[in-house]
Scaffold this motif. Structure first.
Motif, PDB file in Angstrom:
ATOM      1  N   VAL A 148       0.842  -1.206   0.000  1.00 37.13           N
ATOM      2  CA  VAL A 148       0.000   0.000   0.000  1.00 37.13           C
ATOM      3  C   VAL A 148       0.875   1.253   0.000  1.00 37.13           C
ATOM      4  O   VAL A 148       0.609   2.219  -0.725  1.00 37.13           O
ATOM      5  CB  VAL A 148      -0.942  -0.013   1.227  1.00 37.13           C
ATOM      6  N   THR A 149       1.922   1.230   0.804  1.00 42.62           N
ATOM      7  CA  THR A 149       2.845   2.372   0.851  1.00 42.62           C
ATOM      8  C   THR A 149       3.489   2.629  -0.504  1.00 42.62           C
ATOM      9  O   THR A 149       3.540   3.768  -0.983  1.00 42.62           O
ATOM     10  CB  THR A 149       3.938   2.114   1.898  1.00 42.62           C
ATOM     11  N   ASP A 150       3.976   1.567  -1.142  1.00 38.23           N
ATOM     12  CA  ASP A 150       4.624   1.720  -2.442  1.00 38.23           C
ATOM     13  C   ASP A 150       3.623   2.128  -3.524  1.00 38.23           C
ATOM     14  O   ASP A 150       3.967   2.870  -4.448  1.00 38.23           O
ATOM     15  CB  ASP A 150       5.322   0.423  -2.839  1.00 38.23           C
ATOM     16  N   LEU A 151       2.399   1.638  -3.422  1.00 36.33           N
ATOM     17  CA  LEU A 151       1.370   2.053  -4.374  1.00 36.33           C
ATOM     18  C   LEU A 151       1.085   3.549  -4.248  1.00 36.33           C
ATOM     19  O   LEU A 151       0.977   4.264  -5.261  1.00 36.33           O
ATOM     20  CB  LEU A 151       0.094   1.246  -4.139  1.00 36.33           C
ATOM     21  N   LEU A 152       0.966   4.034  -3.022  1.00 36.04           N
ATOM     22  CA  LEU A 152       0.739   5.464  -2.807  1.00 36.04           C
ATOM     23  C   LEU A 152       1.956   6.288  -3.243  1.00 36.04           C
ATOM     24  O   LEU A 152       1.811   7.436  -3.680  1.00 36.04           O
ATOM     25  CB  LEU A 152       0.429   5.718  -1.334  1.00 36.04           C
ATOM     26  N   THR A 153       3.141   5.689  -3.131  1.00 37.62           N
ATOM     27  CA  THR A 153       4.331   6.369  -3.649  1.00 37.62           C
ATOM     28  C   THR A 153       4.211   6.610  -5.140  1.00 37.62           C
ATOM     29  O   THR A 153       4.530   7.696  -5.649  1.00 37.62           O
ATOM     30  CB  THR A 153       5.595   5.532  -3.348  1.00 37.62           C
TER      31      THR A 153
ATOM     32  N   ILE B 217       1.398   6.703  -6.894  1.00 38.70           N
ATOM     33  CA  ILE B 217       0.232   7.531  -7.238  1.00 38.70           C
ATOM     34  C   ILE B 217       0.454   8.997  -6.882  1.00 38.70           C
ATOM     35  O   ILE B 217       0.078   9.900  -7.654  1.00 38.70           O
ATOM     36  CB  ILE B 217      -1.024   6.986  -6.520  1.00 38.70           C
ATOM     37  N   PHE B 218       1.081   9.268  -5.737  1.00 40.55           N
ATOM     38  CA  PHE B 218       1.200  10.652  -5.263  1.00 40.55           C
ATOM     39  C   PHE B 218       2.642  11.186  -5.310  1.00 40.55           C
ATOM     40  O   PHE B 218       2.864  12.304  -5.783  1.00 40.55           O
ATOM     41  CB  PHE B 218       0.665  10.757  -3.829  1.00 40.55           C
ATOM     42  N   SER B 219       3.590  10.412  -4.801  1.00 40.32           N
ATOM     43  CA  SER B 219       4.955  10.946  -4.662  1.00 40.32           C
ATOM     44  C   SER B 219       5.621  11.190  -6.009  1.00 40.32           C
ATOM     45  O   SER B 219       6.233  12.246  -6.225  1.00 40.32           O
ATOM     46  CB  SER B 219       5.804   9.984  -3.825  1.00 40.32           C
TER      47      SER B 219
ATOM     48  N   PHE C   2       5.068  20.027  -1.953  1.00 42.46           N
ATOM     49  CA  PHE C   2       5.153  19.020  -3.006  1.00 42.46           C
ATOM     50  C   PHE C   2       6.049  17.847  -2.615  1.00 42.46           C
ATOM     51  O   PHE C   2       6.013  16.801  -3.270  1.00 42.46           O
ATOM     52  CB  PHE C   2       5.668  19.661  -4.302  1.00 42.46           C
ATOM     53  N   PHE C   3       6.864  18.023  -1.590  1.00 40.61           N
ATOM     54  CA  PHE C   3       7.724  16.937  -1.134  1.00 40.61           C
ATOM     55  C   PHE C   3       7.119  16.158   0.028  1.00 40.61           C
ATOM     56  O   PHE C   3       7.692  15.153   0.448  1.00 40.61           O
ATOM     57  CB  PHE C   3       9.089  17.490  -0.710  1.00 40.61           C
ATOM     58  N   MET C   4       5.989  16.588   0.539  1.00 38.76           N
ATOM     59  CA  MET C   4       5.359  15.884   1.649  1.00 38.76           C
ATOM     60  C   MET C   4       4.970  14.443   1.300  1.00 38.76           C
ATOM     61  O   MET C   4       5.166  13.535   2.126  1.00 38.76           O
ATOM     62  CB  MET C   4       4.145  16.665   2.149  1.00 38.76           C
TER      63      MET C   4
ATOM     64  N   THR D 236       6.375  11.222   3.394  1.00 35.98           N
ATOM     65  CA  THR D 236       5.444  10.321   4.078  1.00 35.98           C
ATOM     66  C   THR D 236       5.587   8.888   3.589  1.00 35.98           C
ATOM     67  O   THR D 236       5.849   7.964   4.370  1.00 35.98           O
ATOM     68  CB  THR D 236       3.997  10.796   3.871  1.00 35.98           C
ATOM     69  N   PHE D 237       5.421   8.685   2.283  1.00 37.78           N
ATOM     70  CA  PHE D 237       5.330   7.323   1.758  1.00 37.78           C
ATOM     71  C   PHE D 237       6.694   6.671   1.581  1.00 37.78           C
ATOM     72  O   PHE D 237       6.838   5.476   1.845  1.00 37.78           O
ATOM     73  CB  PHE D 237       4.556   7.338   0.441  1.00 37.78           C
TER      74      PHE D 237
END
Length: 339
Positions: free
Chosen positions: A39-44, A46-48, A72-74, A78-79
């Motif tokens: 989930v963390t890598d998926l959000l990375t 999608i967002f990061s 923009f670096f948050m 986070t992820f």
């Protein structure tokens, strides 16, 4: 280069999550951290990644202003930070399962694992929000595009802490996997002495399974070092080294790309090398391809895939056995095969 990497990150981690949903054999405590990592890598992805790409390619007051650029670096703080801590706790969890095979099922329960994962997420969100509460001494009109972004002494401290802890995390992971390698070697020798004369074929199969586990350990440590140690160098380079526009862009782009690559590598390491996850991947593909069959694991892999169930049964028998030392060897061997 970013588009193929983004596709691989999203598809790979989404496959891991769907495999966990569709394949009930994966819904075990040992896999909770792996799913949270996915989930963390998926959000990375999608967002990061889009946020970092926007920062590097866009020149505008919103992106380049000192007061808004940090936002923009948050997602990356986070992820990506959450991904690092997940890798650490996965190493700790695996080392614990091999070092304390009889106590592990009692120590690591479903409720405790959920609490640990929740604390991981809360801590990383809190850490990512810290820069928002640091005052900006440069004012809102400070232009940061193509310039050294460490204009704030308080932010410098945070970046130096991140850069310092990454090598420490890498060293800690090396120690944990070295312990697991020692345990694996010890069990290989013990298994050879116990079973070679009675069942040479079984000995060879067990040795192959442990060898795969050792190879996986080496890949995990190597991938972590390659993907994250350059980021540590980047923080020190931005803070202390005299930089030019070209050198700064080059270092930032390469190190960020490598850190995002880790989110693509994690599903391959922790998913593909696990037969149960491969079965789950095939179930996902069959469900999304009108029932087409995608093959099966071979016999040895199926035996290793169900080693956790055998381990649980062995634990209940071993607890009542008078020969506790030999029981620990058997259970620890099963845990090693499940890596």
């Amino acid at each position: 280069m970013y588009v193929p990497l983004w596709v691989c990150i999203v598809v790979g981690n989404l496959m891991v999550i769907l495999a966990f949903v569709y394949h009930k054999e994966l819904r075990r405590v040992q896999n909770y951290l792996l799913i949270s990592l996915a989930v963390t890598d998926l959000l990375t992805g999608i967002f990061s990644m889009p946020a970092s790409l926007l920062v590097r390619l866009t020149i505008s007051p919103l992106v380049c202003s000192a007061s808004t650029r940090i936002n923009f670096f948050m997602p990356s703080l986070t992820f990506c930070g959450s991904s690092i801590y997940h890798l650490l706790f996965i190493a700790i969890d695996r080392c614990s399962s091999l070092t304390y095979p009889l106590k592990y099922p009692r120590m690591v329960t479903s409720r405790r694992m959920v609490r640990v994962i929740s604390l991981l997420w809360i801590y990383n969100v809190w850490f990512a929000l810290i820069p928002l509460y640091i005052p900006n001494p440069a004012g809102e009109d400070r232009w940061l595009c193509y310039a050294n972004e460490n204009y704030n002494n308080e932010l410098d401290v945070i970046y130096i802490l991140i850069g310092s802890f990454l090598p420490i995390y890498f060293l800690f992971m090396m120690i944990l996997y070295a312990v697991m390698l020692y345990i694996a070697s010890r069990h290989i020798r013990t298994q050879r002495e116990m079973t070679y004369q009675t069942s040479p074929h079984q000995t060879r199969n067990g040795t192959r399974a442990r060898t795969r586990g050792i190879v996986t350990m080496a890949i995990v440590v190597g991938a972590f070092g390659i993907c994250w140690l350059p980021t540590s160098f980047k923080f020190f380079y931005e803070t202390y080294a005299p930089t030019t526009k070209e050198s700064l862009i080059t270092v930032q782009t390469i190190t960020e790309y490598l850190s995002f690559t880790n989110s693509m590598v994690n599903p391959l390491i922790y998913g593909y090398f696990n037969c149960q996850f491969r079965i789950g991947f095939k179930m996902v593909l069959e469900r999304w391809s009108c029932g087409r069959k995608w093959g099966r694991c071979n016999r040895d892999d199926e035996e290793n895939a169900y080693s956790t169930e055998v381990t649980n049964l062995a634990l209940s028998v071993s607890a009542e056995s008078t020969n506790e030392r030999s029981s620990e060897r058997r259970v620890s061997s099963a845990n090693l095969r499940s890596l």
